[in-house]
Design an enzyme around this catalytic site. Structure first.
Site, PDB file in Angstrom:
ATOM      1  N   HIS A  85       2.643 -32.537  25.895  1.00 42.16           N
ATOM      2  CA  HIS A  85       3.908 -32.370  25.161  1.00 42.16           C
ATOM      3  C   HIS A  85       5.091 -32.836  26.012  1.00 42.16           C
ATOM      4  O   HIS A  85       5.924 -33.636  25.556  1.00 42.16           O
ATOM      5  CB  HIS A  85       4.072 -30.898  24.770  1.00 42.16           C
ATOM      6  CG  HIS A  85       5.265 -30.622  23.918  1.00 42.16           C
ATOM      7  ND1 HIS A  85       5.194 -30.430  22.564  1.00 42.16           N
ATOM      8  CD2 HIS A  85       6.585 -30.524  24.231  1.00 42.16           C
ATOM      9  CE1 HIS A  85       6.407 -30.209  22.075  1.00 42.16           C
ATOM     10  NE2 HIS A  85       7.274 -30.258  23.081  1.00 42.16           N
ATOM     11  N   GLU A  86       5.172 -32.339  27.249  1.00 40.44           N
ATOM     12  CA  GLU A  86       6.301 -32.709  28.104  1.00 40.44           C
ATOM     13  C   GLU A  86       6.225 -34.178  28.508  1.00 40.44           C
ATOM     14  O   GLU A  86       7.258 -34.846  28.646  1.00 40.44           O
ATOM     15  CB  GLU A  86       6.330 -31.809  29.345  1.00 40.44           C
ATOM     16  CG  GLU A  86       6.452 -30.322  29.047  1.00 40.44           C
ATOM     17  CD  GLU A  86       7.641 -29.981  28.183  1.00 40.44           C
ATOM     18  OE1 GLU A  86       8.671 -30.694  28.261  1.00 40.44           O
ATOM     19  OE2 GLU A  86       7.557 -29.018  27.402  1.00 40.44           O
ATOM     20  N   LYS A  89      40.874 -20.247  33.855  1.00 39.71           N
ATOM     21  CA  LYS A  89      42.205 -19.960  33.296  1.00 39.71           C
ATOM     22  C   LYS A  89      42.776 -18.686  33.923  1.00 39.71           C
ATOM     23  O   LYS A  89      43.935 -18.660  34.347  1.00 39.71           O
ATOM     24  CB  LYS A  89      42.101 -19.818  31.773  1.00 39.71           C
ATOM     25  CG  LYS A  89      41.616 -21.075  31.070  1.00 39.71           C
ATOM     26  CD  LYS A  89      41.608 -20.911  29.566  1.00 39.71           C
ATOM     27  CE  LYS A  89      40.578 -19.894  29.099  1.00 39.71           C
ATOM     28  NZ  LYS A  89      39.194 -20.309  29.400  1.00 39.71           N
ATOM     29  N   THR A  90      41.981 -17.635  33.979  1.00 42.40           N
ATOM     30  CA  THR A  90      42.457 -16.381  34.574  1.00 42.40           C
ATOM     31  C   THR A  90      42.685 -16.547  36.068  1.00 42.40           C
ATOM     32  O   THR A  90      43.644 -16.000  36.627  1.00 42.40           O
ATOM     33  CB  THR A  90      41.448 -15.257  34.303  1.00 42.40           C
ATOM     34  OG1 THR A  90      41.219 -15.152  32.897  1.00 42.40           O
ATOM     35  CG2 THR A  90      41.974 -13.930  34.816  1.00 42.40           C
ATOM     36  N   HIS A 103       7.851 -36.258  25.788  1.00 45.80           N
ATOM     37  CA  HIS A 103       9.312 -36.287  25.910  1.00 45.80           C
ATOM     38  C   HIS A 103       9.750 -37.266  26.987  1.00 45.80           C
ATOM     39  O   HIS A 103      10.672 -38.067  26.796  1.00 45.80           O
ATOM     40  CB  HIS A 103       9.830 -34.891  26.254  1.00 45.80           C
ATOM     41  CG  HIS A 103       9.802 -33.921  25.116  1.00 45.80           C
ATOM     42  ND1 HIS A 103      10.374 -34.177  23.896  1.00 45.80           N
ATOM     43  CD2 HIS A 103       9.270 -32.671  25.020  1.00 45.80           C
ATOM     44  CE1 HIS A 103      10.206 -33.137  23.095  1.00 45.80           C
ATOM     45  NE2 HIS A 103       9.526 -32.212  23.761  1.00 45.80           N
ATOM     46  N   THR A 146      36.302 -21.922  32.982  1.00 52.94           N
ATOM     47  CA  THR A 146      36.948 -23.063  33.636  1.00 52.94           C
ATOM     48  C   THR A 146      38.063 -22.643  34.593  1.00 52.94           C
ATOM     49  O   THR A 146      38.636 -23.490  35.270  1.00 52.94           O
ATOM     50  CB  THR A 146      37.528 -24.020  32.590  1.00 52.94           C
ATOM     51  OG1 THR A 146      38.341 -23.286  31.662  1.00 52.94           O
ATOM     52  CG2 THR A 146      36.409 -24.716  31.831  1.00 52.94           C
ATOM     53  N   ASP A 151      12.638 -28.458  18.983  1.00 53.18           N
ATOM     54  CA  ASP A 151      12.883 -29.908  18.955  1.00 53.18           C
ATOM     55  C   ASP A 151      13.278 -30.366  17.554  1.00 53.18           C
ATOM     56  O   ASP A 151      14.203 -31.164  17.379  1.00 53.18           O
ATOM     57  CB  ASP A 151      11.627 -30.661  19.400  1.00 53.18           C
ATOM     58  CG  ASP A 151      11.212 -30.292  20.817  1.00 53.18           C
ATOM     59  OD1 ASP A 151      12.113 -29.956  21.603  1.00 53.18           O
ATOM     60  OD2 ASP A 151      10.010 -30.336  21.121  1.00 53.18           O
ATOM     61  N   PRO A 195      35.222 -21.413  28.170  1.00 51.65           N
ATOM     62  CA  PRO A 195      35.014 -20.245  29.042  1.00 51.65           C
ATOM     63  C   PRO A 195      34.534 -20.667  30.428  1.00 51.65           C
ATOM     64  O   PRO A 195      33.738 -21.595  30.575  1.00 51.65           O
ATOM     65  CB  PRO A 195      33.940 -19.441  28.301  1.00 51.65           C
ATOM     66  CG  PRO A 195      34.004 -19.900  26.882  1.00 51.65           C
ATOM     67  CD  PRO A 195      34.423 -21.334  26.933  1.00 51.65           C
ATOM     68  N   GLY A 244      41.129 -23.834  27.279  1.00 52.76           N
ATOM     69  CA  GLY A 244      39.957 -24.450  27.878  1.00 52.76           C
ATOM     70  C   GLY A 244      38.708 -23.655  27.586  1.00 52.76           C
ATOM     71  O   GLY A 244      38.777 -22.494  27.143  1.00 52.76           O
TER      72      GLY A 244
END
Length: 650
Positions: free
Chosen positions: A419-420, A203-204, A423, A201, A497, A199, A197
């Protein structure tokens, strides 16, 4: 006893021995007058000496004068006449019996400095080898740590968001507790379980839960602990680890980051004599060789299963692979509830709302979210953590920390707002794109402004329409600057971008089969892998004609979406100016304000906005402006888009 206590005791013993020796060899500290031999003879003749004592070396004489003053003198050579003179004067004489030191004492005194140096050398060798309490020659011994029942308190209750993985590994615990339940039907204990899986998530954490639930001996080791610079050491450690495990069977061995030792053989320099491959060969034999290891379960974890050797993954060694992926919205809610148990919460906290607003977060990210929210509450001197703190923590993790101390001129602030806004407007108008969640011109992280899009649900794959919409949104900021200020004054703020949009278009052509001319064929490996003879996605066997077609197809995709974004902004220029004004006034606007703007309504004020926000205004000095230009030129990534390297799930 800990290693620190052992080292402290050793140094104390060495210090005591040295002090004792130095004190024994040092001369007496009593007040004794040193006298030359001629003066001593004069005092004897004058009758001022009351008594003398000849030491066992037959040359040192200690005595006392009639005044009570003590003295010591050394005879140049043995003087027989001195005895007669002392006798005539009636001076009291004493002799000291000669002491013969033993043979062992003489050897110890003469060899003590060398023995001390050897002891110190052995001590430092043990420290450099990291052997702890092991001997200096324990280089090939296993470094696996045996965990007892009381050392691990984690159970399956502490693991959430991965129900399928828990169900898979819970069978191991059931088998260890009651093996006859499975053996009577012919079942055998699994040899190995590989947890795969991304990093963070869990597992350890899941392996710790297995140890806490199973109540059997649990050996834990990292894959890097096997690898040394000397060939054969890793294989020796693997043998020693399994020998220890056999003595404690049934037991569990957990190997974290197994890709450090389990990589594909023959892929590196050194061939079969490489230390890493020797270690892997020994592990293959121990897991399923001529001599079986009954009762030993090997659990390994990795986030790179693609690099593991195929012999390691076959049934009989790792019988099953447990995928521990990113949690869905329900899993994120469960994980948040686990971590929220550790902090005091306000009554308005709803884990389900926070979970819906954190798509793509791993378990580690969610733990960090709860911790950041608690820190925000502590800075505000609050007794409980509320939704406001969680919203601030989410913005900090997703968009970066605010940099309100950064000085921006009014001109730069206005350009960032346009600019923002570019977007955000394109993101609202293109089809199949994530909704706009928040737009801010407050510098965050390395960006001067951020447009953040929040998905409505967990996306498993991406369509061609959505990918092209992301390209259009990426160019919205640059097009807005060009529309307002002209092509001559477009800034370098759109560099990230452009990089992001080009990466999507290249992947669409070379990996995802979205090119009409090239068709559904693979023309490049993953960008993360670098091979000899490959550059910029071009294979060593790719013809120049094919490479030219790839470049032209990429250009077609970019140009089409660039023109679409340009048309959308020109058709809605009034919204662009209105959104700029809102950003200049409020600095940060959310989904409600964006909805008002897109529907050409009066913009309502954000819930947390205050009039004193305008106090964070600008310094128009030329030095500050020059510094800001440097920041924009070097890095102004727009965090409004997802990872450029992500690919649709297969």
């Amino acid at each position: 006893m800990s290693d620190m206590a052992k080292n402290l005791i050793l140094w104390v013993v060495i210090a005591v021995v040295l002090m004792t020796l130095f004190q024994g060899y040092s001369p007496s500290s009593s007040s004794v007058q040193k006298m030359d031999y001629s003066s001593f003879l004069d005092d004897v003749r004058n009758g001022t000496v009351s008594q003398v004592e000849v030491k066992n070396d037959q040359r040192t004489i200690e005595g006392m004068k009639r005044t009570g003053e003590k003295f010591v003198t050394i005879m140049p050579m043995y003087d027989q006449d001195l005895i007669n003179d002392l006798d005539r004067k009636g001076i009291s004489m004493k002799g000291q019996e000669a002491e013969e030191s033993g043979f062992l004492t003489q050897i110890f005194i003469s060899w003590f400095p060398m023995l001390l140096l050897i002891g110190v050398w052995i001590f430092f060798m043990r420290q450099m080898q990291g052997g702890g309490g092991k001997g200096a020659m324990s280089f090939g011994k296993s470094k696996a740590k045996l965990m007892s029942d009381d050392q691990i308190n984690t159970t399956f209750v502490d693991v959430a968001g991965c129900d399928e993985a828990k169900e898979e590994v819970s069978e191991l615990v059931d088998y260890l507790k009651d093996p006859t339940k499975f053996q009577k039907l012919g079942g055998r204990i699994p040899t190995g379980v590989l947890m795969v899986g991304p990093p963070g998530t869990g597992k350890t954490l899941l392996a710790k839960a297995i140890a806490g639930e199973s109540k059997v001996p649990f050996f834990t080791i990292s894959g890097s602990d096997f690898v040394e610079m000397f060939v054969g050491v890793g294989a020796s450690r693997v043998r020693d680890m399994f020998e220890q495990a056999k003595k404690s069977a049934p037991c569990i061995i957990f190997i974290d980051e197994i890709d450090a030792v389990g990589r594909q053989r023959g892929a590196g320099v050194g061939g079969g004599h490489d230390e890493r491959e020797q270690t892997l060969n020994q592990m293959l034999v121990e897991m399923d060789g001529f001599e079986g290891n009954e009762g030993i379960i090997v659990i390994a974890a990795t986030n790179r299963p693609d690099v593991l050797d195929s012999a390691l993954l076959r049934p009989g060694r790792f019988d099953r692979q447990v995928v521990v992926g990113l949690p869905d919205v329900k899993g994120r809610e469960q994980i948040l509830k686990v971590h929220m148990r550790k902090v005091p919460l306000a009554d308005n906290i709803k884990a389900s709302i926070i979970a819906r607003g954190t798509p793509g977060f791993s378990g580690a990210d969610l733990a960090n979210l709860v911790n950041e929210a608690a820190l925000f509450a502590a800075r505000g001197e609050k007794r409980v953590v509320g939704m406001d703190e969680f919203e601030k923590a989410k913005d900090k993790i997703m968009m970066g920390a605010e940099r309100r101390s950064m000085v921006m001129s009014e001109e730069e602030k206005e350009m960032t707002a346009y600019h923002e806004a570019g977007h955000a407007i394109v993101g609202c108008l293109v089809p199949d794109h994530d909704p706009v969640h928040k737009v801010t011109i407050i510098p965050r992280g390395r960006a001067l402004g951020v447009t953040f899009f929040l998905p409505e649900g967990d996306a498993i794959s991406q369509s061609r329409q959505k990918l092209e919409s992301q390209i259009s949104v990426a160019y919205g900021g640059r097009l807005a600057e060009e529309m307002i200020y002209g092509a001559e004054k477009v800034s370098t703020g759109a560099s990230q971008d452009i990089k992001y949009a080009t990466s999507i278009a290249r992947n669409m052509v070379t990996q995802w089969g979205f090119s009409d001319k090239l068709g559904p064929l693979l023309y490049a490996e993953e960008d993360n892998e670098v091979f000899l003879g490959r550059s910029m996605g071009k294979s060593s066997h790719m013809s120049d004609e094919t490479a030219g077609i790839i470049d032209s197809e990429i250009r077609v995709i970019i140009d089409g979406n660039y023109q679409r974004a340009d048309k959308l902004l020109k058709d809605n220029e009034d919204i662009l100016h209105a959104m700029k004004d809102a950003l200049m006034k409020y600095e940060t606007i959310g989904a409600e304000q964006i909805d008002d703007l897109m529907n050409r309504r009066e913009v309502r004020a954000p819930a947390d906005w205050q009039d004193d926000n305008d106090s964070n205004d600008t310094d128009n000095s030329s030095d500050s402006k020059a510094e800001l230009k440097t920041d924009v030129k070097e890095s102004k990534p727009d965090s409004d888009i997802n990872d450029a390297e992500s690919t649709p799930a297969k």
